[in-house]
Write a protein that holds these residues in place. Structure first.
Motif, PDB file in Angstrom:
ATOM      1  N   ALA A  45       5.895  -6.058  -5.278  1.00 38.96           N
ATOM      2  CA  ALA A  45       6.291  -4.652  -5.266  1.00 38.96           C
ATOM      3  C   ALA A  45       7.226  -4.407  -4.092  1.00 38.96           C
ATOM      4  O   ALA A  45       7.212  -5.133  -3.103  1.00 38.96           O
ATOM      5  CB  ALA A  45       5.068  -3.771  -5.149  1.00 38.96           C
ATOM      6  N   ASP A  46       8.025  -3.384  -4.227  1.00 35.85           N
ATOM      7  CA  ASP A  46       8.922  -2.987  -3.151  1.00 35.85           C
ATOM      8  C   ASP A  46       8.623  -1.539  -2.805  1.00 35.85           C
ATOM      9  O   ASP A  46       8.656  -0.670  -3.680  1.00 35.85           O
ATOM     10  CB  ASP A  46      10.384  -3.115  -3.602  1.00 35.85           C
ATOM     11  CG  ASP A  46      11.338  -2.605  -2.542  1.00 35.85           C
ATOM     12  OD1 ASP A  46      11.359  -3.189  -1.443  1.00 35.85           O
ATOM     13  OD2 ASP A  46      12.045  -1.623  -2.804  1.00 35.85           O
ATOM     14  N   HIS A  47       8.283  -1.312  -1.571  1.00 34.57           N
ATOM     15  CA  HIS A  47       8.089   0.068  -1.137  1.00 34.57           C
ATOM     16  C   HIS A  47       8.340   0.150   0.348  1.00 34.57           C
ATOM     17  O   HIS A  47       7.567  -0.353   1.145  1.00 34.57           O
ATOM     18  CB  HIS A  47       6.696   0.569  -1.468  1.00 34.57           C
ATOM     19  CG  HIS A  47       6.636   2.066  -1.404  1.00 34.57           C
ATOM     20  ND1 HIS A  47       6.726   2.755  -0.221  1.00 34.57           N
ATOM     21  CD2 HIS A  47       6.508   2.987  -2.376  1.00 34.57           C
ATOM     22  CE1 HIS A  47       6.656   4.057  -0.468  1.00 34.57           C
ATOM     23  NE2 HIS A  47       6.525   4.215  -1.765  1.00 34.57           N
ATOM     24  N   VAL A  48       9.436   0.732   0.699  1.00 30.45           N
ATOM     25  CA  VAL A  48       9.755   0.928   2.103  1.00 30.45           C
ATOM     26  C   VAL A  48       9.331   2.347   2.447  1.00 30.45           C
ATOM     27  O   VAL A  48       9.873   3.307   1.916  1.00 30.45           O
ATOM     28  CB  VAL A  48      11.262   0.735   2.368  1.00 30.45           C
ATOM     29  CG1 VAL A  48      11.586   0.995   3.823  1.00 30.45           C
ATOM     30  CG2 VAL A  48      11.674  -0.665   1.978  1.00 30.45           C
ATOM     31  N   SER A  49       8.344   2.441   3.290  1.00 30.33           N
ATOM     32  CA  SER A  49       7.839   3.747   3.682  1.00 30.33           C
ATOM     33  C   SER A  49       7.973   3.890   5.184  1.00 30.33           C
ATOM     34  O   SER A  49       7.694   2.961   5.933  1.00 30.33           O
ATOM     35  CB  SER A  49       6.364   3.879   3.285  1.00 30.33           C
ATOM     36  OG  SER A  49       5.830   5.059   3.814  1.00 30.33           O
ATOM     37  N   PHE A  50       8.413   5.036   5.595  1.00 31.85           N
ATOM     38  CA  PHE A  50       8.578   5.274   7.018  1.00 31.85           C
ATOM     39  C   PHE A  50       7.405   6.047   7.593  1.00 31.85           C
ATOM     40  O   PHE A  50       7.359   6.323   8.766  1.00 31.85           O
ATOM     41  CB  PHE A  50       9.886   6.025   7.267  1.00 31.85           C
ATOM     42  CG  PHE A  50      11.061   5.266   6.723  1.00 31.85           C
ATOM     43  CD1 PHE A  50      11.721   5.688   5.600  1.00 31.85           C
ATOM     44  CD2 PHE A  50      11.481   4.098   7.331  1.00 31.85           C
ATOM     45  CE1 PHE A  50      12.789   4.983   5.073  1.00 31.85           C
ATOM     46  CE2 PHE A  50      12.553   3.382   6.837  1.00 31.85           C
ATOM     47  CZ  PHE A  50      13.208   3.829   5.702  1.00 31.85           C
ATOM     48  N   GLY A  53       4.418   3.342   8.908  1.00 34.60           N
ATOM     49  CA  GLY A  53       4.822   1.940   8.881  1.00 34.60           C
ATOM     50  C   GLY A  53       4.347   1.171   7.671  1.00 34.60           C
ATOM     51  O   GLY A  53       4.495  -0.041   7.607  1.00 34.60           O
ATOM     52  N   ALA A  54       3.749   1.845   6.690  1.00 31.94           N
ATOM     53  CA  ALA A  54       3.247   1.154   5.504  1.00 31.94           C
ATOM     54  C   ALA A  54       4.408   0.781   4.588  1.00 31.94           C
ATOM     55  O   ALA A  54       5.438   1.433   4.576  1.00 31.94           O
ATOM     56  CB  ALA A  54       2.259   2.038   4.760  1.00 31.94           C
ATOM     57  N   GLY A  55       4.224  -0.265   3.829  1.00 30.56           N
ATOM     58  CA  GLY A  55       5.229  -0.703   2.871  1.00 30.56           C
ATOM     59  C   GLY A  55       5.813  -2.038   3.277  1.00 30.56           C
ATOM     60  O   GLY A  55       5.557  -2.549   4.363  1.00 30.56           O
ATOM     61  N   ALA A  56       6.564  -2.619   2.358  1.00 36.13           N
ATOM     62  CA  ALA A  56       7.178  -3.911   2.627  1.00 36.13           C
ATOM     63  C   ALA A  56       8.435  -4.044   1.780  1.00 36.13           C
ATOM     64  O   ALA A  56       8.527  -3.471   0.698  1.00 36.13           O
ATOM     65  CB  ALA A  56       6.212  -5.046   2.301  1.00 36.13           C
TER      66      ALA A  56
END
Length: 101
Positions: A45-50, A53-56
């Motif tokens: 999965a792709d999830h950039v969360s600001f 700091g969660a996500g990758a």
């Protein structure tokens, strides 16, 4: 009635930590365990969360999985291109494609 066969493929998402973050060593160990269990493929999965700091980054997680077990196909879920510069992403995809041959 036809004699057609149906192939069932079983995969798994690359597990991460609660909240979506992951550590490379843990991820490698998870990929090895899933491959050894006989799975056919992995899903990243792709999830950039600001927030917190969660996500990758899905491409980095996919590269880590492919580097751990190059014989195991890795599929990338929806990649959030609108959060990135398209030229950088094109370069990353070209590098991954070159190394996966």
């Amino acid at each position: 009635m036809s004699n057609s066969t149906c192939e069932v493929r079983v995969g798994s998402a690359v597990p991460g930590r609660p909240g979506g973050s992951w550590l490379p060593a843990e991820s490698r160990n998870n990929v090895i365990a899933l491959a050894d269990a006989g799975l056919d493929h992995l899903l990243v999965a792709d999830h950039v969360s600001f927030f917190g700091g969660a996500g990758a980054d899905g491409l980095l997680v996919a590269a880590n999985a492919l580097g751990t077990r190059p014989d195991l196909p890795v599929y990338l879920g929806v990649y959030q291109l609108f959060l990135r510069h398209p030229v950088t992403v094109a370069r990353q995809l070209a590098d991954l494609a070159t190394r996966s041959e």
